[in-house]
Scaffold this motif. Structure first.
Motif, mmCIF file in Angstrom:
data_model
loop_
_atom_site.group_PDB
_atom_site.id
_atom_site.type_symbol
_atom_site.label_atom_id
_atom_site.label_comp_id
_atom_site.label_asym_id
_atom_site.label_seq_id
_atom_site.Cartn_x
_atom_site.Cartn_y
_atom_site.Cartn_z
ATOM 1 N N ALA A 19 14.921 -2.144 6.199
ATOM 2 C CA ALA A 19 13.782 -1.308 5.828
ATOM 3 C C ALA A 19 12.885 -2.019 4.828
ATOM 4 O O ALA A 19 11.649 -1.952 4.907
ATOM 5 C CB ALA A 19 14.278 0.015 5.230
ATOM 6 N N VAL A 22 10.825 -4.707 6.699
ATOM 7 C CA VAL A 22 9.743 -4.130 7.499
ATOM 8 C C VAL A 22 8.600 -3.644 6.603
ATOM 9 O O VAL A 22 7.424 -3.950 6.831
ATOM 10 C CB VAL A 22 10.281 -2.973 8.371
ATOM 11 N N SER A 23 8.942 -2.871 5.572
ATOM 12 C CA SER A 23 7.893 -2.311 4.717
ATOM 13 C C SER A 23 7.200 -3.386 3.899
ATOM 14 O O SER A 23 6.008 -3.275 3.584
ATOM 15 C CB SER A 23 8.472 -1.235 3.798
ATOM 16 N N LEU A 178 2.536 1.889 10.274
ATOM 17 C CA LEU A 178 3.686 1.821 11.169
ATOM 18 C C LEU A 178 4.935 1.336 10.441
ATOM 19 O O LEU A 178 6.035 1.877 10.635
ATOM 20 C CB LEU A 178 3.368 0.903 12.347
ATOM 21 N N THR A 179 4.785 0.346 9.581
ATOM 22 C CA THR A 179 5.962 -0.185 8.881
ATOM 23 C C THR A 179 6.572 0.840 7.931
ATOM 24 O O THR A 179 7.799 0.912 7.793
ATOM 25 C CB THR A 179 5.620 -1.466 8.100
ATOM 26 N N VAL A 182 8.641 3.209 10.081
ATOM 27 C CA VAL A 182 9.895 2.596 10.503
ATOM 28 C C VAL A 182 10.878 2.535 9.332
ATOM 29 O O VAL A 182 12.078 2.826 9.476
ATOM 30 C CB VAL A 182 9.638 1.187 11.067
ATOM 31 N N LEU A 186 14.709 4.147 8.990
ATOM 32 C CA LEU A 186 15.896 3.343 8.700
ATOM 33 C C LEU A 186 16.660 3.877 7.485
ATOM 34 O O LEU A 186 17.885 4.017 7.524
ATOM 35 C CB LEU A 186 15.485 1.886 8.458
#
Length: 402
Positions: A19, A22-23, A178-179, A182, A186
Motif C-alpha cells: 500500500a 502504491v500510494s 487511483l493509487t 488501491v 490493501l
C-alpha cells in the motif's frame, strides 16, 4: 522483492508495504505535477510556493489534534477512511483540470484537504507499525518502507508526474486518486490491530499536553525535533520555488525538472541501503551531526551553482543524509515511546518537523520574489550553520535506535 519482505516481516507488513509503494507513486506524481499545474496558471513565485504551503499548513493546524485521535481510534480503519477520502478529492481535481475549469483557489483547497488527511494517515501508520512488526525488526521495517518511498515516490514518480503532465495535465491527479483507492483497499485487508491500553476519559487538551510533555522531557528526541523543525523552515523556504529555480537558474525543461527531482531518490536509496553499515561503523551521533553539515553544504552549493550536474550531485548526497537520518530517528521514536502515547508524541514531533516545513513554504515565495531565487538558499545555509552549532553537543552521544 515482495516474497522476502513477507517472509521476514509478516503478511500484514507486506500489505502495508505494498500500500505504501502504491500510494507513494501517486503522491510523487502529484508532488511533481502540482507545482507545474500552478505554474501553468500563474508565474507568481508567491502563488507557486503557496501551493506547497497549503498542503503543509494542516500540520500546523491539526497535527496535535490528529495525534490525539490516532490514540483514541482504530488506527487501521482510520488509514483506510482517510485514503478513500483523499481519492475522492483528487478525482474532483482531475475532473476540473480535464474540463479546463481549474483555478489556483481550487488547487489550494484540494491540496489542503490532502494535507489534512496526511496528518491523520501518516501519524496512524507510524503508530500501528509496532503492532504488526516485532520490536527487533522495526529498524528493518522502517528501512524497507523508506527505501520504497525513495524508489516509488522520488525515483519513479517524479519524472513520471512531469511526463504525464506534459501529455495530459489531468492525468497525474487521476493516477494519484487511483493509487489512494488501491492503498485503502490493501490496508483494509490487514488484520485488526489491538487497541492501545485504555486510559481514563480526558479532554483533548489534557491528552495533547501529555504527549507534548513526554517528548519535551526526552532530551534526545527534543533536540532532534527542534533541529529538524527549524531546519525545515529554511529548507522548505528554499525549495518552495524549486520549479522556478530549475527553470530560470539551471535552464531545464519541465521534464528536466522531474528528472532532477529523482536525484533525491538516488541518494535516498543509497542511504537506506548503507544506513545499517554506516551506523555500525560511525554510530548514530556521528551520522546525525554529519547530516546537519550536509544540509549546510547543500544550500551553499545550490546558491552558487548554475550547472545542473553540480546541483544533481549535491542533491544525491542530501538524499543519502535524509534517509540515514530518518531511519535512525523513526526507529528510535517507535522503540522509546509508550504505545498508548505513540500517536500524540509522533504528532508533536510532526508539528515541529512538518509545521516548520509549512512555515518555510510560506516564506520562500515572497523571499524569492523580492530578493531573487537564490536568496532562500543563502538564508538556509546561514540558519543551518547556527542550528548545527547548537545541536552539536546534545547529539554527540546519541544512542543507536536499538
Amino acid at each position: 522483492m515482495r516474497a522476502p519482505v513477507s517472509a521476514r516481516l509478516g503478511a500484514d507488513f507486506a500489505k502495508l508495504w505494498t500500500a505504501s509503494a502504491v500510494s507513494n507513486i501517486g503522491d510523487g506524481v502529484t508532488m511533481a505535477a502540482g507545482p507545474l499545474l500552478v505554474a501553468a496558471i500563474t508565474i507568481d513565485p508567491a502563488l507557486v510556493g503557496g501551493a506547497v504551503f497549503v498542503q503543509q499548513l494542516p500540520w500546523l493546524l491539526f497535527s496535535l489534534i490528529s495525534g490525539a485521535y490516532v490514540d483514541r481510534l482504530d488506527r487501521r480503519r482510520l488509514v483506510v477512511v482517510v485514503n478513500a477520502l483523499r481519492a475522492v478529492a483528487l478525482a474532483g481535481l482531475t475532473l476540473a483540470v480535464a474540463t479546463d475549469t481549474v483555478t489556483v483557489a481550487l488547487v489550494y483547497a484540494v491540496f489542503f484537504l490532502l494535507g489534512t488527511g496526511e496528518t491523520l494517515a501518516d501519524t496512524a501508520s507510524g503508530a500501528f507499525l509496532p503492532a504488526i512488526v516485532a520490536p527487533e525488526r522495526l529498524a528493518t521495517a522502517n528501512a524497507r518502507l523508506m527505501a520504497t518511498f525513495t524508489v516509488a515516490n522520488q525515483f519513479v514518480a517524479k519524472p513520471l508526474g512531469a511526463w504525464l503532465f506534459v501529455i495530459a495535465a489531468a492525468a497525474p491527479f487521476g493516477v494519484n486518486a487511483l493509487t489512494f483507492a488501491v492503498a485503502a483497499a490493501l490496508v483494509a485487508t490487514i488484520r485488526p490491530i489491538p487497541a492501545p491500553p485504555a486510559t481514563p476519559a480526558t479532554s483533548l487538551r489534557v491528552e495533547i499536553t501529555e504527549g507534548v510533555r513526554w517528548l519535551w522531557r526526552h532530551r534526545l528526541l527534543r533536540t532532534l525535533a527542534v533541529s529538524m523543525g527549524l531546519g525545515n523552515v529554511v529548507f522548505c523556504a528554499a525549495f518552495a520555488v524549486f520549479v522556478l529555480y530549475v527553470r530560470e537558474r539551471l535552464g531545464l525543461s519541465d521534464v528536466g525538472y522531474g528528472f532532477l527531482l529523482t536525484t533525491f531518490a538516488v541518494g535516498g536509496l543509497l542511504g537506506t541501503l548503507l544506513a545499517p553499515r554506516l551506523q555500525a561503523t560511525f554510530g548514530a551521533g556521528t551520522l546525525l551531526r554529519a547530516g546537519l553539515v550536509v544540509e549546510v553544504v547543500t544550500h551553499v552549493t545550490l546558491a552558487i551553482t548554475t550547472t545542473p550536474l553540480v546541483a544533481a550531485g549535491i542533491l544525491v548526497i542530501f538524499g543519502m543524509h535524509t534517509m540515514v537520518w530518518g531511519v535512525i530517528v523513526v526507529t528510535l521514536r517507535q522503540r522509546v515511546v509508550p504505545g498508548h502515547l505513540m500517536g500524540r508524541v509522533g504528532s508533536v514531533y510532526s508539528l515541529l518537523d512538518l509545521g516548520g516545513a509549512a512555515l518555510g513554504s510560506l516564506l520562500g515565495g515572497p523571499f524569492a520574489r523580492i530578493w531573487g531565487l537564490t536568496t532562500p538558499f543563502w538564508v538556509a545555509a546561514a540558519a543551518m550553520t547556527l542550528i548545527t552549532i547548537a545541536a552539536w553537543h546534545p547529539l554527540r552521544n546519541s544512542p543507536p535506535p536499538s
